[in-house]
Design an enzyme around this catalytic site. Structure first.
Site, PDB file in Angstrom:
ATOM      1  N   GLY A  31      94.634  28.283  63.319  1.00  0.00           N
ATOM      2  CA  GLY A  31      95.354  27.659  62.216  1.00  0.00           C
ATOM      3  C   GLY A  31      94.495  27.376  61.002  1.00  0.00           C
ATOM      4  O   GLY A  31      94.883  27.647  59.866  1.00  0.00           O
ATOM      5  N   HIS A  50      96.806  32.222  67.386  1.00  0.00           N
ATOM      6  CA  HIS A  50      96.853  32.307  68.851  1.00  0.00           C
ATOM      7  C   HIS A  50      98.077  31.583  69.403  1.00  0.00           C
ATOM      8  O   HIS A  50      98.670  30.717  68.751  1.00  0.00           O
ATOM      9  CB  HIS A  50      95.579  31.709  69.459  1.00  0.00           C
ATOM     10  CG  HIS A  50      95.413  30.248  69.149  1.00  0.00           C
ATOM     11  ND1 HIS A  50      96.071  29.248  69.822  1.00  0.00           N
ATOM     12  CD2 HIS A  50      94.660  29.626  68.206  1.00  0.00           C
ATOM     13  CE1 HIS A  50      95.733  28.077  69.325  1.00  0.00           C
ATOM     14  NE2 HIS A  50      94.868  28.277  68.337  1.00  0.00           N
ATOM     15  N   GLU A 103      87.712  28.855  65.105  1.00  0.00           N
ATOM     16  CA  GLU A 103      88.275  27.630  64.553  1.00  0.00           C
ATOM     17  C   GLU A 103      87.152  26.744  64.022  1.00  0.00           C
ATOM     18  O   GLU A 103      85.987  26.902  64.379  1.00  0.00           O
ATOM     19  CB  GLU A 103      89.070  26.893  65.643  1.00  0.00           C
ATOM     20  CG  GLU A 103      89.799  25.652  65.181  1.00  0.00           C
ATOM     21  CD  GLU A 103      90.811  25.903  64.078  1.00  0.00           C
ATOM     22  OE1 GLU A 103      90.386  26.129  62.922  1.00  0.00           O
ATOM     23  OE2 GLU A 103      92.022  25.864  64.358  1.00  0.00           O
ATOM     24  N   GLN A 109      90.796  20.746  69.718  1.00  0.00           N
ATOM     25  CA  GLN A 109      90.111  21.657  70.626  1.00  0.00           C
ATOM     26  C   GLN A 109      88.882  22.285  69.983  1.00  0.00           C
ATOM     27  O   GLN A 109      87.970  22.711  70.683  1.00  0.00           O
ATOM     28  CB  GLN A 109      91.056  22.723  71.169  1.00  0.00           C
ATOM     29  CG  GLN A 109      91.899  23.442  70.161  1.00  0.00           C
ATOM     30  CD  GLN A 109      93.115  24.109  70.799  1.00  0.00           C
ATOM     31  OE1 GLN A 109      93.149  24.401  71.990  1.00  0.00           O
ATOM     32  NE2 GLN A 109      94.120  24.359  70.004  1.00  0.00           N
ATOM     33  N   ASP A 165      84.602  23.840  63.636  1.00  0.00           N
ATOM     34  CA  ASP A 165      83.893  23.001  64.594  1.00  0.00           C
ATOM     35  C   ASP A 165      84.320  21.557  64.333  1.00  0.00           C
ATOM     36  O   ASP A 165      83.990  20.980  63.302  1.00  0.00           O
ATOM     37  CB  ASP A 165      82.384  23.172  64.410  1.00  0.00           C
ATOM     38  CG  ASP A 165      81.564  22.290  65.341  1.00  0.00           C
ATOM     39  OD1 ASP A 165      82.137  21.469  66.082  1.00  0.00           O
ATOM     40  OD2 ASP A 165      80.335  22.417  65.301  1.00  0.00           O
ATOM     41  N   THR A 197      98.350  26.199  73.331  1.00  0.00           N
ATOM     42  CA  THR A 197      97.523  25.666  74.416  1.00  0.00           C
ATOM     43  C   THR A 197      98.029  24.270  74.755  1.00  0.00           C
ATOM     44  O   THR A 197      98.799  23.671  73.993  1.00  0.00           O
ATOM     45  CB  THR A 197      96.040  25.569  73.997  1.00  0.00           C
ATOM     46  OG1 THR A 197      95.919  24.523  73.012  1.00  0.00           O
ATOM     47  CG2 THR A 197      95.518  26.883  73.441  1.00  0.00           C
TER      48      THR A 197
END
Length: 195
Positions: free
Chosen positions: A146, A6, A79, A18, A81, A9
């Site tokens: 990632g 993505h 992604e 995040q 947790d 951010t």
């Protein structure tokens, strides 16, 4: 099959975890997604998959407008947790738990986020998602994160776990191991720690 991280951010820029929060792209991230869309248009993708997390979905929607495909969401592409580290800065966590942070940052296979998911758990769900996608319409583009790309390259492309690669936001990466070695035109911005 190709994987794309993505766009950037504010959390990527700040060095903040995040995890699975709904964090939107910033202006740079939207520009990276538009650049990714232009690169993707040259590959003839017939399927577009994405994580349902906001930053991946926004990126996929920008790509979708350019390549005229509707993104299909799969929760297994989310992604990791980040558990108790969610919303905390890398600097803060590194100061509090340096050895554990280093295990995260270097991709130690046994690493688990305190109160969150382990790399092993993520590896299993990512592998299952990619196997299912691969049985469908190809070529496919998967817009994700990632640490999802780390899991895929380690397990599917045969990269050893100690070869922990940071992937730039907006990068486009072939999943095939040999092709990954040869194709360094991944694009995107500066590689940052996945978060």
């Amino acid at each position: 099959m190709y994987l794309a991280r993505h766009g950037q951010t504010a959390y990527n820029l700040e060095g903040r975890f995040q995890g699975q929060q709904p964090v939107p792209l910033d202006d740079t991230g939207r520009a990276q997604a538009a650049e990714l869309a232009e690169r993707a248009a040259t590959y003839g993708f017939r399927a577009l998959w994405c994580s349902p997390l906001l930053r991946a979905r926004e990126t996929a929607d920008i790509v979708a407008r350019r390549i005229a495909l509707e993104p299909k969401e799969d929760e297994r592409l989310m992604e990791t947790d980040a558990g108790d580290w969610t919303d905390r800065s890398f600097e803060e966590v590194r100061g509090e738990a340096p050895e554990l942070f280093d295990a995260f940052a270097t991709g130690v296979p046994s690493f688990a986020f305190p109160g969150g998911e382990s790399f092993a758990e993520q590896d299993e769900r990512v592998a299952a998602a990619l196997e299912e996608i691969e049985r469908g319409t190809l070529p496919a583009l998967v817009v994700c994160h990632g640490m999802v790309i780390r899991a895929a390259l380690t397990r599917r492309a045969g990269h050893p776990p100690e070869r922990f690669e940071r992937v730039a936001n907006g990068a486009l990466i072939p999943l095939d191991g040999a092709e990954s070695e040869e194709d360094r035109r991944w694009g995107g911005g500066e590689a940052t720690l996945a978060s």
